[in-house]
Motif scaffolding. Structure first.
Motif, PDB file in Angstrom:
ATOM      1  N   THR A   1      11.381 -32.385 -27.681  1.00 40.00           N
ATOM      2  CA  THR A   1      12.239 -32.269 -26.499  1.00 40.00           C
ATOM      3  C   THR A   1      12.245 -30.839 -25.982  1.00 40.00           C
ATOM      4  O   THR A   1      12.084 -30.589 -24.780  1.00 40.00           O
ATOM      5  N   PHE A   2      12.402 -29.874 -26.892  1.00 38.21           N
ATOM      6  CA  PHE A   2      12.388 -28.465 -26.498  1.00 38.21           C
ATOM      7  C   PHE A   2      11.031 -28.065 -25.927  1.00 38.21           C
ATOM      8  O   PHE A   2      10.955 -27.319 -24.944  1.00 38.21           O
ATOM      9  N   VAL A   3       9.955 -28.563 -26.556  1.00 40.20           N
ATOM     10  CA  VAL A   3       8.605 -28.209 -26.097  1.00 40.20           C
ATOM     11  C   VAL A   3       8.374 -28.716 -24.671  1.00 40.20           C
ATOM     12  O   VAL A   3       7.855 -27.991 -23.809  1.00 40.20           O
ATOM     13  N   LEU A   4       8.755 -29.963 -24.411  1.00 37.59           N
ATOM     14  CA  LEU A   4       8.557 -30.518 -23.072  1.00 37.59           C
ATOM     15  C   LEU A   4       9.464 -29.840 -22.052  1.00 37.59           C
ATOM     16  O   LEU A   4       9.077 -29.672 -20.886  1.00 37.59           O
TER      17      LEU A   4
ATOM     18  N   SER B   1      24.259 -22.814 -25.468  1.00 33.96           N
ATOM     19  CA  SER B   1      23.801 -21.475 -25.832  1.00 33.96           C
ATOM     20  C   SER B   1      22.998 -20.844 -24.700  1.00 33.96           C
ATOM     21  O   SER B   1      22.431 -21.533 -23.847  1.00 33.96           O
ATOM     22  N   VAL B   2      22.955 -19.525 -24.718  1.00 33.09           N
ATOM     23  CA  VAL B   2      22.153 -18.785 -23.742  1.00 33.09           C
ATOM     24  C   VAL B   2      20.677 -19.115 -23.917  1.00 33.09           C
ATOM     25  O   VAL B   2      19.940 -19.287 -22.933  1.00 33.09           O
ATOM     26  N   LEU B   3      20.224 -19.238 -25.171  1.00 32.31           N
ATOM     27  CA  LEU B   3      18.823 -19.553 -25.431  1.00 32.31           C
ATOM     28  C   LEU B   3      18.436 -20.889 -24.809  1.00 32.31           C
ATOM     29  O   LEU B   3      17.358 -21.027 -24.218  1.00 32.31           O
ATOM     30  N   GLY B   4      19.313 -21.882 -24.942  1.00 32.75           N
ATOM     31  CA  GLY B   4      19.024 -23.184 -24.351  1.00 32.75           C
ATOM     32  C   GLY B   4      18.892 -23.108 -22.840  1.00 32.75           C
ATOM     33  O   GLY B   4      17.996 -23.736 -22.244  1.00 32.75           O
ATOM     34  N   ARG B   5      19.763 -22.338 -22.191  1.00 31.87           N
ATOM     35  CA  ARG B   5      19.669 -22.175 -20.737  1.00 31.87           C
ATOM     36  C   ARG B   5      18.385 -21.454 -20.353  1.00 31.87           C
ATOM     37  O   ARG B   5      17.786 -21.747 -19.309  1.00 31.87           O
ATOM     38  N   HIS B   6      17.969 -20.509 -21.188  1.00 28.39           N
ATOM     39  CA  HIS B   6      16.696 -19.825 -20.924  1.00 28.39           C
ATOM     40  C   HIS B   6      15.531 -20.802 -20.997  1.00 28.39           C
ATOM     41  O   HIS B   6      14.611 -20.750 -20.166  1.00 28.39           O
ATOM     42  N   TRP B   7      15.538 -21.686 -21.990  1.00 30.13           N
ATOM     43  CA  TRP B   7      14.462 -22.675 -22.120  1.00 30.13           C
ATOM     44  C   TRP B   7      14.394 -23.575 -20.890  1.00 30.13           C
ATOM     45  O   TRP B   7      13.314 -23.847 -20.366  1.00 30.13           O
ATOM     46  N   ILE B   8      15.547 -24.028 -20.435  1.00 31.83           N
ATOM     47  CA  ILE B   8      15.582 -24.884 -19.245  1.00 31.83           C
ATOM     48  C   ILE B   8      15.083 -24.103 -18.028  1.00 31.83           C
ATOM     49  O   ILE B   8      14.316 -24.625 -17.209  1.00 31.83           O
ATOM     50  N   GLY B   9      15.497 -22.835 -17.920  1.00 34.13           N
ATOM     51  CA  GLY B   9      15.041 -22.002 -16.812  1.00 34.13           C
ATOM     52  C   GLY B   9      13.541 -21.789 -16.838  1.00 34.13           C
ATOM     53  O   GLY B   9      12.880 -21.814 -15.793  1.00 34.13           O
ATOM     54  N   ILE B  10      12.975 -21.599 -18.026  1.00 37.45           N
ATOM     55  CA  ILE B  10      11.528 -21.402 -18.154  1.00 37.45           C
ATOM     56  C   ILE B  10      10.787 -22.638 -17.681  1.00 37.45           C
ATOM     57  O   ILE B  10       9.773 -22.548 -16.972  1.00 37.45           O
ATOM     58  N   GLY B  11      11.281 -23.809 -18.066  1.00 38.79           N
ATOM     59  CA  GLY B  11      10.627 -25.043 -17.640  1.00 38.79           C
ATOM     60  C   GLY B  11      10.779 -25.315 -16.159  1.00 38.79           C
ATOM     61  O   GLY B  11       9.915 -25.939 -15.539  1.00 38.79           O
ATOM     62  N   THR B  12      11.866 -24.837 -15.568  1.00 39.59           N
ATOM     63  CA  THR B  12      12.107 -25.052 -14.141  1.00 39.59           C
ATOM     64  C   THR B  12      11.320 -24.075 -13.285  1.00 39.59           C
ATOM     65  O   THR B  12      10.638 -24.470 -12.332  1.00 39.59           O
TER      66      THR B  12
ATOM     67  N   LEU C   1       8.273 -34.711 -18.248  1.00 40.85           N
ATOM     68  CA  LEU C   1       6.981 -34.173 -18.673  1.00 40.85           C
ATOM     69  C   LEU C   1       6.619 -32.910 -17.903  1.00 40.85           C
ATOM     70  O   LEU C   1       5.737 -32.161 -18.325  1.00 40.85           O
ATOM     71  N   MET C   2       7.299 -32.657 -16.792  1.00 41.31           N
ATOM     72  CA  MET C   2       7.017 -31.483 -15.971  1.00 41.31           C
ATOM     73  C   MET C   2       7.873 -30.290 -16.360  1.00 41.31           C
ATOM     74  O   MET C   2       7.722 -29.202 -15.821  1.00 41.31           O
ATOM     75  N   GLY C   3       8.789 -30.479 -17.312  1.00 42.42           N
ATOM     76  CA  GLY C   3       9.613 -29.380 -17.781  1.00 42.42           C
ATOM     77  C   GLY C   3      10.897 -29.221 -16.985  1.00 42.42           C
ATOM     78  O   GLY C   3      11.056 -29.770 -15.900  1.00 42.42           O
ATOM     79  N   GLY C   4      11.838 -28.460 -17.591  1.00 41.51           N
ATOM     80  CA  GLY C   4      13.055 -28.107 -16.876  1.00 41.51           C
ATOM     81  C   GLY C   4      14.209 -29.066 -17.028  1.00 41.51           C
ATOM     82  O   GLY C   4      15.318 -28.757 -16.600  1.00 41.51           O
ATOM     83  N   ARG C   5      13.986 -30.238 -17.621  1.00 39.33           N
ATOM     84  CA  ARG C   5      15.076 -31.186 -17.766  1.00 39.33           C
ATOM     85  C   ARG C   5      14.906 -32.000 -19.037  1.00 39.33           C
ATOM     86  O   ARG C   5      13.803 -32.455 -19.343  1.00 39.33           O
ATOM     87  N   GLY C   6      16.001 -32.180 -19.785  1.00 33.63           N
ATOM     88  CA  GLY C   6      15.947 -32.990 -20.986  1.00 33.63           C
ATOM     89  C   GLY C   6      17.257 -32.955 -21.731  1.00 33.63           C
ATOM     90  O   GLY C   6      18.137 -32.139 -21.448  1.00 33.63           O
ATOM     91  N   SER C   7      17.398 -33.845 -22.678  1.00 32.36           N
ATOM     92  CA  SER C   7      18.607 -33.948 -23.474  1.00 32.36           C
ATOM     93  C   SER C   7      18.243 -34.432 -24.867  1.00 32.36           C
ATOM     94  O   SER C   7      17.501 -35.420 -25.014  1.00 32.36           O
ATOM     95  N   VAL C   8      18.750 -33.758 -25.879  1.00 28.76           N
ATOM     96  CA  VAL C   8      18.471 -34.162 -27.256  1.00 28.76           C
ATOM     97  C   VAL C   8      19.159 -35.488 -27.578  1.00 28.76           C
ATOM     98  O   VAL C   8      18.598 -36.342 -28.269  1.00 28.76           O
TER      99      VAL C   8
END
Length: 321
Positions: free
Chosen positions: A63-66, A188-199, A263-270
């Motif tokens: 999930t994090f990778v995608l 967490s800030v890290l989680g928001r960064h991951w979402i931002g990177i994918g977006t 699959l395009m990144g920026g959105r997901g939920s564990v």
């Protein structure tokens, strides 16, 4: 649109996604409950709880990778390598299970970190890099075990032994990892960064945040969770199979996509991914109980995956409109 309205809209979308997934899961349970008299039994619950921990923890990592816009096809082979190293340390070196398990997880983490470092450092598509790591890890698994299944015995079975209602320590740990993963992603800030990177990775970089180390961390975490999955699998089988995990990457990606991660990144939920794992597992168990053949099970599962991807495409179009 204000930040408050945007947050409300995202929350509403997430609630609709959860409701849709849970509704689909409940509908499948009702359908198979009517079709098979053995579906709603403690035995079925115990079987599912023993089968899904490996898939659950690896799906959290995927999930994090995608979400960051990547993909990792090596997870099945990395899991087999971690299991093989665990068996080597336990059977041949006489290590205790906890130490051997840590060694296997460390090796899996190195594999994940290597995928991330090469992909991110040289800007090579993670699809290609992870495909190479897939072959390397599988070859190392064969080397470590001399291409033979290593039987460890009952020393590891306690991890998958049912405690109550057919639930094992493995499934309880897997659920704890799901909860922790969701908190990291959303709080967490890290989680928001991951979402931002994918977006929009460039926007993240221009805001003064370094995307590269955060992306490498995701792949290392994927490797670590593959190692945890290996421990769960070995405890269930009481053996390490160098051929284990073949095709596991497809199951993992399927569960994550069915859960609604883009699959395009920026959105997901564990949490959605966990429900996706349950949907796949219930579907496979239910089809098996009603006597559907293995080829037909694969066809039905494939159709569900394709439907999930098509739904994701329409969802993204709706968000852009």
């Amino acid at each position: 649109m204000t930040t408050k309205n945007t947050s409300f809209q995202r929350g509403l979308t997430s609630a609709k996604n959860y409701a849709g997934l849970v509704g689909a899961l409940l509908a499948m349970c009702v359908l198979f409950g009517f079709a098979s008299e053995n579906f709603f039994t403690v035995s079925t619950l115990s079987t599912l709880s023993n089968d899904i921990p490996t898939l659950v923890v690896m799906s959290v990592g995927m999930t994090f990778v995608l979400i960051i816009g990547g993909i990792d096809l090596s997870v099945g082979s990395v899991m087999a390598l971690a299991a093989s190293i665990l068996s080597l340390a336990t059977v041949h070196w006489g290590w205790p299970v906890w130490a051997a398990g840590l060694l296997g997880m460390a090796a899996a983490t190195v594999c994940g970190a290597a995928t991330g470092l090469i992909s991110v450092g040289w800007r090579i598509p993670s699809f290609i890099v992870s495909l190479g790591v897939l072959e390397i890890a599988r070859g190392l698994a064969y080397q470590v075990t001399n291409s033979r299944t290593e039987y460890i015995g009952s020393a590891v079975e306690f991890i998958s032994a049912p405690l109550f209602l057919g639930l094992s320590p493995a499934i309880l740990v897997a659920i704890a990892i799901v909860v922790a993963g969701q908190l990291v992603l959303t709080k967490s800030v890290l989680g928001r960064h991951w979402i931002g990177i994918g977006t929009n990775e460039e926007a993240v970089r221009l805001s003064g945040i370094a995307p590269r180390p955060r992306k490498v961390l995701v792949y290392a975490l994927m490797g670590l969770l593959s190692g945890v999955g290996a421990l769960f699998q070995v405890s269930r089988l009481e053996a390490a199979d160098p051929n284990g995990g073949v095709g596991m990457e497809l199951q993992v990606i399927a569960a994550v996509v069915i859960g609604g991660t883009s699959l395009m990144g920026g959105r997901g939920s564990v949490i959605s991914t966990f429900i996706g794992v349950l949907i796949i597992s219930v579907l496979e168990a239910g089809l098996a109980q009603v006597g559907v053949s293995e080829p037909m099970k694969r066809i039905v599962t494939g159709l569900v995956i394709v439907a999930a991807v098509v739904l994701d495409t329409y969802r993204r179009r709706g968000e852009r409109a």
